[in-house]
Design a protein around this motif. Structure first.
Motif, PDB file in Angstrom:
ATOM      1  N   SER A  63      49.139   4.016 -61.357  1.00  0.00           N
ATOM      2  CA  SER A  63      48.673   3.219 -60.222  1.00  0.00           C
ATOM      3  C   SER A  63      47.954   1.987 -60.730  1.00  0.00           C
ATOM      4  O   SER A  63      47.217   2.042 -61.713  1.00  0.00           O
ATOM      5  CB  SER A  63      47.725   4.042 -59.344  1.00  0.00           C
ATOM      6  N   VAL A  64      48.178   0.875 -60.022  1.00  0.00           N
ATOM      7  CA  VAL A  64      47.494  -0.376 -60.356  1.00  0.00           C
ATOM      8  C   VAL A  64      46.740  -0.802 -59.105  1.00  0.00           C
ATOM      9  O   VAL A  64      47.345  -1.106 -58.080  1.00  0.00           O
ATOM     10  CB  VAL A  64      48.489  -1.466 -60.806  1.00  0.00           C
ATOM     11  N   ALA A  65      45.419  -0.807 -59.172  1.00  0.00           N
ATOM     12  CA  ALA A  65      44.568  -1.125 -58.030  1.00  0.00           C
ATOM     13  C   ALA A  65      44.501  -2.636 -57.818  1.00  0.00           C
ATOM     14  O   ALA A  65      44.953  -3.421 -58.661  1.00  0.00           O
ATOM     15  CB  ALA A  65      43.167  -0.548 -58.240  1.00  0.00           C
ATOM     16  N   GLY A  68      43.129  -4.843 -60.485  1.00  0.00           N
ATOM     17  CA  GLY A  68      43.862  -4.877 -61.744  1.00  0.00           C
ATOM     18  C   GLY A  68      43.644  -3.656 -62.608  1.00  0.00           C
ATOM     19  O   GLY A  68      44.226  -3.543 -63.684  1.00  0.00           O
ATOM     20  N   GLY A  69      42.805  -2.723 -62.150  1.00  0.00           N
ATOM     21  CA  GLY A  69      42.564  -1.494 -62.900  1.00  0.00           C
ATOM     22  C   GLY A  69      43.806  -0.618 -62.918  1.00  0.00           C
ATOM     23  O   GLY A  69      44.458  -0.436 -61.893  1.00  0.00           O
ATOM     24  N   VAL A  70      44.137  -0.071 -64.081  1.00  0.00           N
ATOM     25  CA  VAL A  70      45.317   0.769 -64.240  1.00  0.00           C
ATOM     26  C   VAL A  70      44.862   2.218 -64.377  1.00  0.00           C
ATOM     27  O   VAL A  70      43.934   2.529 -65.123  1.00  0.00           O
ATOM     28  CB  VAL A  70      46.134   0.348 -65.482  1.00  0.00           C
ATOM     29  N   HIS A 105      48.401  -6.826 -53.240  1.00  0.00           N
ATOM     30  CA  HIS A 105      47.687  -8.076 -53.519  1.00  0.00           C
ATOM     31  C   HIS A 105      47.592  -8.389 -55.012  1.00  0.00           C
ATOM     32  O   HIS A 105      46.894  -9.317 -55.400  1.00  0.00           O
ATOM     33  CB  HIS A 105      46.285  -8.020 -52.912  1.00  0.00           C
ATOM     34  N   LEU A 106      48.304  -7.640 -55.830  1.00  0.00           N
ATOM     35  CA  LEU A 106      48.281  -7.874 -57.272  1.00  0.00           C
ATOM     36  C   LEU A 106      49.046  -9.142 -57.642  1.00  0.00           C
ATOM     37  O   LEU A 106      49.982  -9.531 -56.953  1.00  0.00           O
ATOM     38  CB  LEU A 106      48.935  -6.706 -58.008  1.00  0.00           C
ATOM     39  N   MET A 111      51.662  -6.625 -62.710  1.00  0.00           N
ATOM     40  CA  MET A 111      52.706  -5.611 -62.556  1.00  0.00           C
ATOM     41  C   MET A 111      53.715  -5.684 -63.707  1.00  0.00           C
ATOM     42  O   MET A 111      54.174  -4.658 -64.205  1.00  0.00           O
ATOM     43  CB  MET A 111      53.425  -5.762 -61.220  1.00  0.00           C
ATOM     44  N   CYS A 112      54.057  -6.896 -64.135  1.00  0.00           N
ATOM     45  CA  CYS A 112      54.994  -7.063 -65.255  1.00  0.00           C
ATOM     46  C   CYS A 112      54.436  -6.454 -66.535  1.00  0.00           C
ATOM     47  O   CYS A 112      55.170  -5.828 -67.307  1.00  0.00           O
ATOM     48  CB  CYS A 112      55.320  -8.535 -65.460  1.00  0.00           C
TER      49      CYS A 112
END
Length: 137
Positions: A63-65, A68-70, A105-106, A111-112
């Motif tokens: 998950s990517v919040a 930007g936290g993974v 909203h990332l 994401m890449c």
């Protein structure tokens, strides 16, 4: 008066009412707790019209919040530690499908970076999770 023959007789009935009560309580508890356990990290997913569902039995969730936290398996991971952790998981469990849940909203770049780390770790089956949009009409 009770007849003489039934005074000391053993009754072989099972009272199932307490068992049914316990089962119903457990059912309600599982119905309330299961969505909470599955939700994991709070992510506002992008909406799409069409969707495809993968079986959940053999998935690794990344998950990517919005900040930007993974998170891998609901545990926060720094960007520097992500490739090593994914490689370690792939070595131990190579047949996992990876499901990436990214906040709508990332930035595209974030994401890449996550998808690149998943790919370089060796995972072949990667999916992006979205919400189904309601169509007008």
């Amino acid at each position: 008066m009770v007849p003489e023959s039934s005074r000391g007789a053993v009754r072989s009935e099972i009272n199932v009412t307490p068992l049914v009560d316990v089962c119903l309580v457990l059912l309600i508890i599982f119905m309330v707790v299961a969505p909470i356990l599955h939700a994991g990290v709070k992510v506002e997913l992008p909406k799409t019209v069409n969707g495809y569902s993968l079986p959940e039995s053999n998935q690794l969730t990344v998950s990517v919040a919005a900040d930007g936290g993974v998170y891998v398996r609901n545990a926060r991971v720094t960007g520097a530690d992500l490739p090593a952790l994914l490689a370690q998981i792939h070595t131990a469990e190579p047949d996992h499908d990876v499901i990436v849940r990214g906040d709508r909203h990332l930035q595209y770049e974030t994401m890449c970076e996550v998808l690149t780390a998943v790919s370089r770790a060796g995972f072949a089956h990667v999916g992006l999770v979205t919400e189904t949009a309601k169509t007008a009409g």
